[in-house]
Motif scaffolding. Structure first.
Motif, PDB file in Angstrom:
ATOM      1  N   LEU A  11       0.866  -1.171   0.000  1.00  0.00           N
ATOM      2  CA  LEU A  11       0.000   0.000   0.000  1.00  0.00           C
ATOM      3  C   LEU A  11       0.906   1.225   0.000  1.00  0.00           C
ATOM      4  O   LEU A  11       1.679   1.435   0.939  1.00  0.00           O
ATOM      5  CB  LEU A  11      -0.908  -0.020   1.230  1.00  0.00           C
ATOM      6  N   GLU A  58       1.915   1.034 -10.690  1.00  0.00           N
ATOM      7  CA  GLU A  58       2.214  -0.243 -10.046  1.00  0.00           C
ATOM      8  C   GLU A  58       3.419  -0.910 -10.691  1.00  0.00           C
ATOM      9  O   GLU A  58       4.290  -1.455  -9.996  1.00  0.00           O
ATOM     10  CB  GLU A  58       0.997  -1.165 -10.136  1.00  0.00           C
ATOM     11  N   ARG A 102       1.928  -7.305  -5.339  1.00  0.00           N
ATOM     12  CA  ARG A 102       0.870  -6.455  -5.881  1.00  0.00           C
ATOM     13  C   ARG A 102       0.971  -5.106  -5.200  1.00  0.00           C
ATOM     14  O   ARG A 102       1.364  -5.004  -4.028  1.00  0.00           O
ATOM     15  CB  ARG A 102      -0.504  -7.079  -5.648  1.00  0.00           C
ATOM     16  N   ARG A 134      -0.888  -1.176  -4.523  1.00  0.00           N
ATOM     17  CA  ARG A 134      -2.098  -0.356  -4.572  1.00  0.00           C
ATOM     18  C   ARG A 134      -1.770   1.034  -4.059  1.00  0.00           C
ATOM     19  O   ARG A 134      -1.170   1.187  -2.992  1.00  0.00           O
ATOM     20  CB  ARG A 134      -3.199  -0.985  -3.724  1.00  0.00           C
ATOM     21  N   TYR A 158      -8.277  -4.140   3.440  1.00  0.00           N
ATOM     22  CA  TYR A 158      -7.839  -4.520   2.098  1.00  0.00           C
ATOM     23  C   TYR A 158      -7.800  -6.034   1.847  1.00  0.00           C
ATOM     24  O   TYR A 158      -7.606  -6.454   0.719  1.00  0.00           O
ATOM     25  CB  TYR A 158      -6.452  -3.942   1.816  1.00  0.00           C
TER      26      TYR A 158
END
Length: 548
Positions: A487, A498, A522, A524, A546
């Motif tokens: 995050l 990203e 990943r 975000r 999340y």
């Protein structure tokens, strides 16, 4: 094992380690030294002693007895420091209320601690108004007038206003002797589930913690050394583990002290500049806020020594601080440990290293303090090799660790399983004895059977020039078990994708600096990252938002 106790002369004094002993040196040898509150109040140590005596006498007249509990809701102030001494010195228990808790959590802690008297800054009256009809134990409320121009309306009835109470009470008070194992303080720490847990400390523990921290800080050859010429200002709330115990250290050494009240970056920087502050401590988020402020580039911070704790310091933040000339280093502990267990101080040889190499050491958890028996152990409780690679949990013994959680025997036994306090922190230790936390045991991410440190990954991502803040949590994954989710809060005025973050991380993986499993990362982009009441990244809240 048969031991022979020392013979005692009948007339010999049984010297107890009580908090009042910490006042012996400064009141005698530095009575004119200053204690400053914002831009409003200046007291000498001589006046401080008188105010402590007045407060103790006033509380006693109100019926406060040894064993009673006096609670405080205030910003960091000279009044809070007076409570640090006066309340436990009469044999009562000081409950430092976390004003960042929710109203329901505050109600729980007041009732659970069985507070008898509550001193409250007028700025927190709206919180008490929400719960006033359900506070069962408090018999007296004392008002601390806040700094706001328009006081909040309240239906509470106050026994007195703090300054009027002190002014109307003579300063003559003789502090008694009693058992050094008497409970002196209580405060509450948030866990992953349920209501906050109460930890508690005795006079003996607080005095020994003060002496242990002094021994570590004052014996440093050059770097991070605390001495009588320093000017001390906490930037850690006084409700949080006694502001890491440093107010007791500063007072016992007779240092000039500066208390900033509510944390506002312009006021903090103004006090550092005007009062010539040289020694502080804070969490990374506060330092980040200060360094971002325009005034930070205009003042000289090169005389400022700063302990960072409460959360991991990234090497990127460390380098930014070093760029301002700040002597920055890590301190480690937790609410249950009073709190300081280790400090990442540098030897003279280490100071010859490059800034980047120094930053790596300054960001470590550090060396254990005197009297701290700290081990890094594996699942079988065997101590791990000091090779900088073998991970295990930090377990510890020291004379200032909480002996349990208040009114919670089951959780207390789990905390102290096997006779060592279990921190829940995963770490490695190098051949020099320096400890480095790699993660919280519950925050390690297991990807395809391989452990990945969320702290290490956060530090790598924080080095990206477009990243202001970052937190990494684990996402459940059907194939891999878990995969990391970053995050990211971008720096103002920047745009980052990203793929850019993933490419940045992959470069570190290609160099062998982190597991190649991070390719499953990943990312975000978010506007803010949830923090706990003391400024730590709140990964419990992040997972709820999340993940689940």
């Amino acid at each position: 094992m048969k031991c022979i106790p020392i013979p005692r002369t009948e007339s010999a004094h049984d010297y107890q380690l009580l908090i009042k002993r910490l006042l012996l040196h400064p009141i005698v040898d530095a009575p004119d030294q200053e204690i400053v509150y914002r831009d409003q109040v200046r007291h000498s140590y001589r006046q401080f002693r008188e105010r402590v005596q007045r407060l103790a006498a006033a509380l006693t007249r109100m019926g406060v007895k040894p064993g009673d509990t006096v609670a405080v809701m205030d910003w960091d102030s000279h009044r809070y420091l007076e409570c640090f001494f006066a309340v436990p010195m009469i044999g009562a228990v000081l409950h430092t209320i976390n004003v960042r808790f929710s109203a329901e959590q505050i109600l729980f802690t007041i009732d659970h601690a069985e507070d008898d008297v509550l001193l409250v800054n007028s700025e927190f009256l709206p919180i008490l108004e929400q719960i006033r009809g359900r506070i069962d134990t408090v018999r007296d409320f004392i008002l601390l007038k806040g700094d706001e121009p328009h006081p909040h309306e309240t239906t509470l009835t106050f026994t007195a206003e703090y300054e009027e109470l002190l002014a109307s009470t003579p300063p003559e008070f003789e502090f008694p002797d009693f058992d050094e194992n008497t409970r002196a303080t209580t405060f509450y720490t948030t866990g992953t589930t349920g209501m906050p847990k109460g930890v508690y400390f005795s006079h003996r523990q607080l005095v020994l913690h003060t002496l242990g921290v002094q021994a570590a800080l004052c014996s440093s050859v050059v770097q991070g050394c605390l001495h009588r010429g320093d000017v001390y200002m906490p930037i850690t709330p006084m409700f949080h583990v006694h502001a890491w115990g440093l107010p007791y250290v500063a007072t016992s050494l007779g240092l000039k002290q500066v208390y900033p009240g509510r944390y506002a970056p312009d006021m903090l920087l103004e006090l550092i500049e005007r009062e010539k502050v040289t020694f502080s401590h804070c969490v990374p988020t506060i330092l980040h806020m200060l360094l971002k402020h325009p005034h930070a580039a205009k003042i000289d911070l090169s005389n400022w020594k700063l302990i960072i704790g409460g959360a991991a310091m990234s090497q990127a933040l460390c380098m930014a601080a070093l760029g301002h000339g700040i002597d920055i280093f890590t301190g480690y502990g937790m609410s249950e440990t009073c709190p300081i267990l280790t400090l990442a101080q540098l030897t003279p040889d280490m100071l010859k290293l490059s800034p980047e190499e120094q930053a790596e050491i300054r960001c470590k958890t550090g060396l254990a303090l005197p009297l701290v028996d700290l081990k890094v152990v594996g699942e079988g409780r065997d101590e791990m090799p000091r090779d900088g690679r073998s991970t295990g949990e930090i377990v510890v013994r020291a004379p200032w660790l909480t002996q349990g959680y208040l009114k919670d025997h089951k959780t207390s036994e789990k905390l102290w399983e096997g006779g060592y306090l279990h921190t829940g922190d995963v770490a490695v230790r190098d051949e020099r004895g320096y400890v480095k936390i790699t993660d919280r045991s519950k925050d390690v991410i297991k990807v395809g059977g391989e452990w990945i440190s969320s702290l290490e990954l956060e530090d790598i991502i924080a080095h990206h020039p477009a990243v202001a803040e970052v937190a990494v949590i684990g996402l459940p994954d059907e194939k891999w078990g878990e995969r990391p989710l970053a995050l990211v809060v971008p720096k103002p005025g920047t745009v980052v994708a990203e793929k850019q973050i993933q490419h940045h991380v992959r470069e570190y993986a290609d160099k062998g600096m982190i597991s190649k499993q991070v390719v499953l990362l990943r990312t975000r982009m978010v506007e803010t990252i949830d923090k706990t009441s003391v400024g730590k990244i709140n990964k419990v809240a992040l997972r709820e938002r999340y993940v689940y």
